[in-house]
Scaffold this active site. Structure first.
Site, PDB file in Angstrom:
ATOM      1  CG  ASN A   1      39.705  42.476  45.609  1.00  0.00           C
ATOM      2  OD1 ASN A   1      38.499  42.746  45.577  1.00  0.00           O
ATOM      3  ND2 ASN A   1      40.266  41.859  46.621  1.00  0.00           N
ATOM      4  CD  GLU A  35      34.666  38.952  40.163  1.00  0.00           C
ATOM      5  OE1 GLU A  35      34.301  38.178  39.256  1.00  0.00           O
ATOM      6  OE2 GLU A  35      33.898  39.375  41.039  1.00  0.00           O
ATOM      7  CG  HIS A  94      36.360  38.712  45.129  1.00  0.00           C
ATOM      8  ND1 HIS A  94      36.079  40.040  45.338  1.00  0.00           N
ATOM      9  CD2 HIS A  94      35.783  38.376  43.957  1.00  0.00           C
ATOM     10  CE1 HIS A  94      35.333  40.486  44.352  1.00  0.00           C
ATOM     11  NE2 HIS A  94      35.138  39.500  43.485  1.00  0.00           N
TER      12      HIS A  94
END
Ligand code: DQA
Length: 145
Positions: free
Chosen positions: A73, A97, A99
């Site tokens: 993150n 990735e 989030h």
């Protein structure tokens, strides 16, 4: 299998930081959640959080030859950092990735990810369980080989 969980700026403040967006769980809660899941999957997991771009680059470089997958993150550096993109490309370690929120549903400046092209997947808007999903994804991929 060795996994590195990298968290960028302000994620040390989870729990206190904008809880209406990021929830009330702390960074320590996140570590405990992932540690427990990693144990079940027989994964050696390590954590690194920094508010400094260069320190995150150093951690990615140090992972080369040792770490089989990165859960990343990059926080606000997602939207700014060519240097982190280059570091991920340099080491070639499968990276997911993550989030907590969904940046694509927020301000326009959050709708760009410089790092996405170097990642095998992006998990967003799922809160802390998104990190667990990333762990499973890297684990499955590693054992497919
Ligand atoms: C974040 C989203 C980013 O836009 C923001 O700068 C963060 C956290 C998230 O986890 O939702 O710091 O990466």
């Amino acid at each position: 299998m060795n996994i590195l969980v990298l968290n960028g700026p302000n994620l040390n403040l989870l729990g206190m930081r904008e809880p209406e967006i990021y929830g009330s769980a702390t960074y320590a809660d996140l570590q405990a959640l992932l540690q427990k899941e990693a144990h079940k999957l027989d994964i050696a997991i390590e954590f690194f959080q920094s508010n400094h771009e260069g320190a995150l680059i150093d951690a990615i470089q140090a992972a080369y030859g040792r770490i089989h997958g990165i859960i990343f993150n990059p926080a606000a550096y997602t939207h700014t950092s060519i240097a982190l993109l280059d570091a991920l490309k340099a080491v070639g370690i499968p990276t997911v990735e993550v989030h907590i929120s969904d940046p694509d549903q927020r301000e326009p400046f959050r709708q760009v990810s410089y790092l996405r092209p170097a990642c095998i997947a992006t998990i967003k808007g799922k809160g802390l369980p998104g990190y667990v999903e990333a762990l499973h994804l890297l684990h499955e991929r590693y054992h497919q080989k």
